[in-house]
Scaffold this motif. Sequence first.
Motif, PDB file in Angstrom:
ATOM      1  N   PHE A   1      40.313  18.988 -10.285  1.00 14.42           N
ATOM      2  CA  PHE A   1      41.350  18.557 -10.663  1.00 14.42           C
ATOM      3  C   PHE A   1      41.684  17.065 -10.193  1.00 14.42           C
ATOM      4  CE2 PHE A   1      43.364  21.908  -8.521  1.00 14.42           C
ATOM      5  CZ  PHE A   1      44.178  21.417  -7.437  1.00 14.42           C
ATOM      6  N   MET A   2      41.844  16.092 -11.561  1.00 15.51           N
ATOM      7  CA  MET A   2      42.054  14.791 -11.116  1.00 15.51           C
ATOM      8  C   MET A   2      43.197  14.749 -10.585  1.00 15.51           C
ATOM      9  SD  MET A   2      41.707  11.718 -14.217  1.00 15.51           S
ATOM     10  CE  MET A   2      42.712  12.216 -14.802  1.00 15.51           C
ATOM     11  N   ILE A   3      44.971  15.420 -10.528  1.00 15.57           N
ATOM     12  CA  ILE A   3      46.024  14.462 -10.141  1.00 15.57           C
ATOM     13  C   ILE A   3      47.160  16.175  -9.664  1.00 15.57           C
ATOM     14  CG2 ILE A   3      48.543  14.292 -10.970  1.00 15.57           C
ATOM     15  CD1 ILE A   3      47.025  12.589 -13.501  1.00 15.57           C
ATOM     16  N   PRO A   4      46.754  16.023  -8.460  1.00 14.16           N
ATOM     17  CA  PRO A   4      47.667  17.545  -8.374  1.00 14.16           C
ATOM     18  C   PRO A   4      48.818  18.245  -8.690  1.00 14.16           C
ATOM     19  CG  PRO A   4      48.149  15.186  -6.467  1.00 14.16           C
ATOM     20  CD  PRO A   4      47.055  14.985  -7.742  1.00 14.16           C
ATOM     21  N   PHE A   5      49.757  17.814  -9.703  1.00 10.83           N
ATOM     22  CA  PHE A   5      50.616  18.658  -9.971  1.00 10.83           C
ATOM     23  C   PHE A   5      50.117  19.049 -11.462  1.00 10.83           C
ATOM     24  CE2 PHE A   5      51.240  13.901 -10.459  1.00 10.83           C
ATOM     25  CZ  PHE A   5      51.560  13.979 -12.008  1.00 10.83           C
ATOM     26  N   LEU A   6      48.749  18.678 -11.600  1.00  5.36           N
ATOM     27  CA  LEU A   6      48.594  19.070 -12.981  1.00  5.36           C
ATOM     28  C   LEU A   6      46.929  20.010 -12.503  1.00  5.36           C
ATOM     29  CD1 LEU A   6      48.924  16.010 -15.201  1.00  5.36           C
ATOM     30  CD2 LEU A   6      50.162  18.231 -15.407  1.00  5.36           C
ATOM     31  N   THR A   7      47.190  21.151 -12.471  1.00  2.25           N
ATOM     32  CA  THR A   7      46.034  22.194 -12.237  1.00  2.25           C
ATOM     33  C   THR A   7      45.650  22.234 -13.342  1.00  2.25           C
ATOM     34  OG1 THR A   7      47.452  23.926 -12.559  1.00  2.25           O
ATOM     35  CG2 THR A   7      47.200  22.759 -10.254  1.00  2.25           C
ATOM     36  N   SER A   8      45.370  22.091 -14.348  1.00  2.90           N
ATOM     37  CA  SER A   8      44.743  22.245 -15.754  1.00  2.90           C
ATOM     38  C   SER A   8      44.040  20.620 -15.563  1.00  2.90           C
ATOM     39  CB  SER A   8      45.666  22.209 -16.967  1.00  2.90           C
ATOM     40  OG  SER A   8      46.352  20.703 -16.766  1.00  2.90           O
ATOM     41  N   ASN A   9      43.139  20.694 -16.719  1.00  4.55           N
ATOM     42  CA  ASN A   9      41.793  19.190 -16.409  1.00  4.55           C
ATOM     43  C   ASN A   9      42.392  18.898 -17.275  1.00  4.55           C
ATOM     44  OD1 ASN A   9      39.560  18.066 -15.841  1.00  4.55           O
ATOM     45  ND2 ASN A   9      38.718  20.027 -15.672  1.00  4.55           N
ATOM     46  N   ILE A  10      43.472  17.768 -17.311  1.00  4.42           N
ATOM     47  CA  ILE A  10      43.437  16.794 -18.306  1.00  4.42           C
ATOM     48  C   ILE A  10      42.825  16.183 -18.582  1.00  4.42           C
ATOM     49  CG2 ILE A  10      43.763  14.841 -16.645  1.00  4.42           C
ATOM     50  CD1 ILE A  10      46.605  13.955 -18.579  1.00  4.42           C
ATOM     51  N   ALA A  11      41.635  15.815 -18.665  1.00  4.57           N
ATOM     52  CA  ALA A  11      40.103  15.329 -18.669  1.00  4.57           C
ATOM     53  C   ALA A  11      40.116  15.356 -19.980  1.00  4.57           C
ATOM     54  CB  ALA A  11      39.792  15.006 -17.770  1.00  4.57           C
ATOM     55  N   ILE A  12      39.940  17.422 -19.744  1.00 10.49           N
ATOM     56  CA  ILE A  12      39.435  17.992 -21.130  1.00 10.49           C
ATOM     57  C   ILE A  12      40.336  18.213 -21.959  1.00 10.49           C
ATOM     58  CG2 ILE A  12      38.256  20.265 -21.969  1.00 10.49           C
ATOM     59  CD1 ILE A  12      37.141  20.901 -19.059  1.00 10.49           C
ATOM     60  N   ASP A  13      41.550  18.366 -21.034  1.00  2.33           N
ATOM     61  CA  ASP A  13      42.489  18.739 -22.192  1.00  2.33           C
ATOM     62  C   ASP A  13      43.103  17.922 -23.355  1.00  2.33           C
ATOM     63  OD1 ASP A  13      42.193  21.340 -21.170  1.00  2.33           O
ATOM     64  OD2 ASP A  13      45.049  21.707 -20.218  1.00  2.33           O
ATOM     65  N   ALA A  14      42.665  16.619 -22.757  1.00  2.00           N
ATOM     66  CA  ALA A  14      43.763  15.619 -22.762  1.00  2.00           C
ATOM     67  C   ALA A  14      42.945  14.034 -23.486  1.00  2.00           C
ATOM     68  CB  ALA A  14      44.853  14.233 -22.214  1.00  2.00           C
ATOM     69  N   ALA A  15      41.320  14.543 -23.215  1.00  2.00           N
ATOM     70  CA  ALA A  15      40.823  13.347 -23.392  1.00  2.00           C
ATOM     71  C   ALA A  15      39.748  13.813 -24.373  1.00  2.00           C
ATOM     72  CB  ALA A  15      40.501  12.206 -22.540  1.00  2.00           C
ATOM     73  N   LEU A  16      38.948  14.761 -23.763  1.00  2.00           N
ATOM     74  CA  LEU A  16      36.938  14.622 -23.169  1.00  2.00           C
ATOM     75  C   LEU A  16      37.591  15.861 -25.101  1.00  2.00           C
ATOM     76  CD1 LEU A  16      34.206  14.318 -23.678  1.00  2.00           C
ATOM     77  CD2 LEU A  16      34.539  16.367 -22.199  1.00  2.00           C
ATOM     78  N   ILE A  17      38.137  16.866 -25.119  1.00  2.00           N
ATOM     79  CA  ILE A  17      37.920  17.598 -26.489  1.00  2.00           C
ATOM     80  C   ILE A  17      38.496  17.450 -27.901  1.00  2.00           C
ATOM     81  CG2 ILE A  17      38.436  20.253 -26.971  1.00  2.00           C
ATOM     82  CD1 ILE A  17      36.863  21.236 -24.440  1.00  2.00           C
ATOM     83  N   PRO A  18      39.728  16.657 -27.406  1.00  2.00           N
ATOM     84  CA  PRO A  18      40.123  16.563 -28.317  1.00  2.00           C
ATOM     85  C   PRO A  18      40.246  15.460 -29.190  1.00  2.00           C
ATOM     86  CG  PRO A  18      41.661  16.804 -26.852  1.00  2.00           C
ATOM     87  CD  PRO A  18      41.323  17.352 -26.167  1.00  2.00           C
ATOM     88  N   VAL A  19      39.255  14.105 -28.437  1.00  2.00           N
ATOM     89  CA  VAL A  19      38.487  13.231 -29.022  1.00  2.00           C
ATOM     90  C   VAL A  19      37.589  13.329 -29.859  1.00  2.00           C
ATOM     91  CG1 VAL A  19      37.864  10.796 -27.913  1.00  2.00           C
ATOM     92  CG2 VAL A  19      40.005  11.869 -27.146  1.00  2.00           C
ATOM     93  N   SER A  20      36.992  14.225 -28.830  1.00  2.00           N
ATOM     94  CA  SER A  20      35.289  14.839 -29.677  1.00  2.00           C
ATOM     95  C   SER A  20      35.751  15.042 -30.776  1.00  2.00           C
ATOM     96  CB  SER A  20      34.670  15.796 -28.841  1.00  2.00           C
ATOM     97  OG  SER A  20      34.098  15.356 -27.642  1.00  2.00           O
ATOM     98  N   TYR A  21      36.335  15.863 -31.238  1.00  2.00           N
ATOM     99  CA  TYR A  21      37.188  16.660 -32.446  1.00  2.00           C
ATOM    100  C   TYR A  21      37.794  15.422 -33.251  1.00  2.00           C
ATOM    101  CZ  TYR A  21      35.817  21.653 -31.305  1.00  2.00           C
ATOM    102  OH  TYR A  21      34.818  22.304 -30.629  1.00  2.00           O
ATOM    103  N   LEU A  22      38.138  14.845 -33.175  1.00  2.00           N
ATOM    104  CA  LEU A  22      39.689  14.153 -33.378  1.00  2.00           C
ATOM    105  C   LEU A  22      37.636  12.739 -34.479  1.00  2.00           C
ATOM    106  CD1 LEU A  22      42.152  11.723 -32.243  1.00  2.00           C
ATOM    107  CD2 LEU A  22      40.045  10.561 -32.436  1.00  2.00           C
ATOM    108  N   LEU A  23      37.194  12.555 -33.187  1.00  2.00           N
ATOM    109  CA  LEU A  23      36.463  11.851 -33.908  1.00  2.00           C
ATOM    110  C   LEU A  23      34.928  12.028 -35.599  1.00  2.00           C
ATOM    111  CD1 LEU A  23      34.882   9.708 -30.733  1.00  2.00           C
ATOM    112  CD2 LEU A  23      36.700   9.167 -32.730  1.00  2.00           C
ATOM    113  N   LEU A  24      34.848  14.051 -34.797  1.00  2.00           N
ATOM    114  CA  LEU A  24      33.948  14.834 -35.739  1.00  2.00           C
ATOM    115  C   LEU A  24      35.280  14.906 -37.181  1.00  2.00           C
ATOM    116  CD1 LEU A  24      32.052  16.610 -36.034  1.00  2.00           C
ATOM    117  CD2 LEU A  24      33.110  18.378 -35.715  1.00  2.00           C
ATOM    118  N   TYR A  25      36.080  14.766 -37.014  1.00  2.00           N
ATOM    119  CA  TYR A  25      37.338  14.311 -37.932  1.00  2.00           C
ATOM    120  C   TYR A  25      37.152  13.737 -39.356  1.00  2.00           C
ATOM    121  CZ  TYR A  25      41.598  15.111 -40.582  1.00  2.00           C
ATOM    122  OH  TYR A  25      42.536  15.619 -41.848  1.00  2.00           O
TER     123      TYR A  25
END
Length: 186
Positions: A90-114
């Motif tokens: 993970f990119m940031i130790p206090f965020l064990t979720s993958n912020i790159a996936i949750d905040a950027a890659l997947i949402p932006v991909s679906y946003l651009l698809l929309y």
Amino acid sequence: MKEQMLENINNMERELSNVINHYWKIYSSYDTWQFWLILFMFIMPLVAFVYFIDRKKLFLVSFYGYTFHVFLSYLDAFMNRNNFWEYPYFMIPFLTSNIAIDAALIPVSYLLLYQFTLNKNKNFYAYGFVLSLFFAFIYAGTLQWLGLYRLSNGMNNFYLFFIDYGLALFAYWFTSIFLHFSKWKK
């Protein structure tokens, strides 16, 4: 009794934070290729967002993306905490979720698809289905192969497809409802 339980929880969370920080320094910090790949997966979609966003529909498209992001983040936190999936790096130790996936890659991909389906008058359901297949099987499969993502407790890529597509549809319907409400006269 309640205070003792809360104190135990706080102590365990402090200990867990220390272990996570130590793990991150050894296996996931800036001196690993995984860190740089995750950082790339975070930055590139945001650059694509700035470059490709239709500024005439900025609020509408961003509302869709934000809705998708928020519910993906909630779902990711639940799935991660209940051990259905995990991110060994993970990119940031206090965020064990993958912020790159949750905040950027997947949402932006679906946003651009929309945005694409709006601008080209295409069927969002069909295109969302295809993008969900891609993320569930090709993208997630690649992350699993690279060791960046693990599924457990019965979770599999088929279920990921339903989750991705379900979130895409939910964000679409949620946005459509708000768009409908915005057209009501006072």
